[in-house]
Write an enzyme that holds these catalytic residues in place. Sequence first.
Site, PDB file in Angstrom:
ATOM      1  N   CYS A 162       0.299  -5.113  -1.960  1.00  0.00           N
ATOM      2  CA  CYS A 162      -0.032  -3.706  -1.718  1.00  0.00           C
ATOM      3  C   CYS A 162       0.525  -3.416  -0.337  1.00  0.00           C
ATOM      4  CB  CYS A 162      -1.556  -3.511  -1.730  1.00  0.00           C
ATOM      5  SG  CYS A 162      -2.059  -1.857  -1.186  1.00  0.00           S
ATOM      6  N   ASP A 168       4.600   6.489  -0.721  1.00  0.00           N
ATOM      7  CA  ASP A 168       3.406   5.663  -0.944  1.00  0.00           C
ATOM      8  C   ASP A 168       2.227   6.617  -1.097  1.00  0.00           C
ATOM      9  OD1 ASP A 168       1.738   3.315  -1.026  1.00  0.00           O
ATOM     10  OD2 ASP A 168       1.116   3.769   1.008  1.00  0.00           O
ATOM     11  N   SER A 169       1.076   6.052  -1.461  1.00  0.00           N
ATOM     12  CA  SER A 169      -0.114   6.894  -1.575  1.00  0.00           C
ATOM     13  C   SER A 169      -0.665   7.266  -0.189  1.00  0.00           C
ATOM     14  CB  SER A 169      -1.187   6.140  -2.350  1.00  0.00           C
ATOM     15  OG  SER A 169      -1.463   4.917  -1.712  1.00  0.00           O
ATOM     16  N   GLU A 222      -6.295   2.628   5.904  1.00  0.00           N
ATOM     17  CA  GLU A 222      -6.171   4.077   6.115  1.00  0.00           C
ATOM     18  C   GLU A 222      -6.996   4.530   7.322  1.00  0.00           C
ATOM     19  OE1 GLU A 222      -4.497   6.757   4.522  1.00  0.00           O
ATOM     20  OE2 GLU A 222      -3.364   5.248   3.440  1.00  0.00           O
ATOM     21  N   HIS A 261      -0.282  -1.495   1.863  1.00  0.00           N
ATOM     22  CA  HIS A 261      -1.279  -1.297   2.920  1.00  0.00           C
ATOM     23  C   HIS A 261      -1.683  -2.634   3.564  1.00  0.00           C
ATOM     24  CE1 HIS A 261      -1.884   2.724   1.239  1.00  0.00           C
ATOM     25  NE2 HIS A 261      -2.671   3.018   2.259  1.00  0.00           N
ATOM     26  N   CYS A 292       5.139   1.515  -2.822  1.00  0.00           N
ATOM     27  CA  CYS A 292       3.756   1.407  -3.263  1.00  0.00           C
ATOM     28  C   CYS A 292       3.781   0.472  -4.465  1.00  0.00           C
ATOM     29  CB  CYS A 292       3.248   2.790  -3.668  1.00  0.00           C
ATOM     30  SG  CYS A 292       1.650   2.777  -4.487  1.00  0.00           S
TER      31      CYS A 292
HETATM   32  N1  DGL Z   1      -0.119   1.096  -0.928  1.00  0.00           N
HETATM   33  C1  DGL Z   1      -0.292   1.099  -2.316  1.00  0.00           C
HETATM   34  C2  DGL Z   1       0.175  -0.132  -3.009  1.00  0.00           C
HETATM   35  O1  DGL Z   1       1.084  -0.750  -2.513  1.00  0.00           O
HETATM   36  C3  DGL Z   1      -1.452   1.749  -2.966  1.00  0.00           C
HETATM   37  C4  DGL Z   1      -2.790   1.740  -2.366  1.00  0.00           C
HETATM   38  C5  DGL Z   1      -3.645   2.695  -3.173  1.00  0.00           C
HETATM   39  O2  DGL Z   1      -3.350   3.875  -3.112  1.00  0.00           O
HETATM   40  O3  DGL Z   1      -4.559   2.236  -3.860  1.00  0.00           O
HETATM   41  O4  DGL Z   1      -0.322  -0.479  -4.043  1.00  0.00           O
END
Ligand code: DGL
Length: 276
Positions: A193, A19-20, A161, A195, A82
């Site tokens: 997402c 993931d990012s 984050e 996150h 991600c």
């Molecule tokens: N967690 C990521 C997603 O599912 C990306 C969040 C990001 O880096 O913008 O899209």
Amino acid sequence: MKELLNKNDEASRPIGVFDSGVGGLTVVKELNRLLPNEKIIYFGDTGRVPYGNKSKETIIHYSLQVAYFLMKKKIKMLVVACNTASSVSLPTLKRHFHIPIIGVIEPGARSAIETTLKNKIGVIGTLGTVRSNAYKKALKKIKGNVNVFQDPCPLFVHLAEDGWNKNKIAKMVADEYLKPLKDKNIDTLILGCTHYPLLKDVIQKSVGNKVVLIDSGKETAKEVKRILEKKRLANNHKMTEKNHSVFYVSDFPHKFKEVSQRFLSKELKHVHKVIL
Ligand code: DGL
């Protein structure tokens, strides 16, 4: 016999997850629950987060770099935890590497279709995911007449984050972002997402209890289990201290450790910083 030995060897290899940033841990949590014998090699691109507001070319470039890094660790399967990378990089990754590779979009879309009663589904995600229409396409492919309403919520990634997932700022941001979807009378909301499940409580409060939240992490973990079993790649040996999961990040390992501890309710011992 030789074939069986090769299969056992392959099954004992780790699963690569990326993931990012910390978002993919929502998938790791479900993988740990469902597949406790599996070793995971995780990469969080914390030095370059967010991916959501980057161009398609840049996201593909980052995804390939991360995937090459994980392939060198001899992973048996790759989970793109991600949504942004899943939306734009999956076809390229599948062309480059010949191991099972899955993203988070299709499992989430399937679950949302099974859940909605009013045929009205909301999707929240990064700008990249919403612009790609990946969920809309996946949902319409399963059910042509489904109504899909999308809304990007980029600030959620920063809140997650930084571990600001339950305070009043998070609630205010959620109320502001989610009002248009609430007005559309949706009964199902895809957290598009990885996150966002970290902000599940505030999101649920904003949209109300009648709306079912779909966490694609859960559905993705189920899909990983299905694939590993089908391909006879599931590890049947108990994980040992030596064979533990390892976490890599491209920056700020301490911050990653801190947020992950709060989220996974356990300390991650093996977090390393690497420059790709
Ligand atoms: N967690 C990521 C997603 O599912 C990306 C969040 C990001 O880096 O913008 O899209």
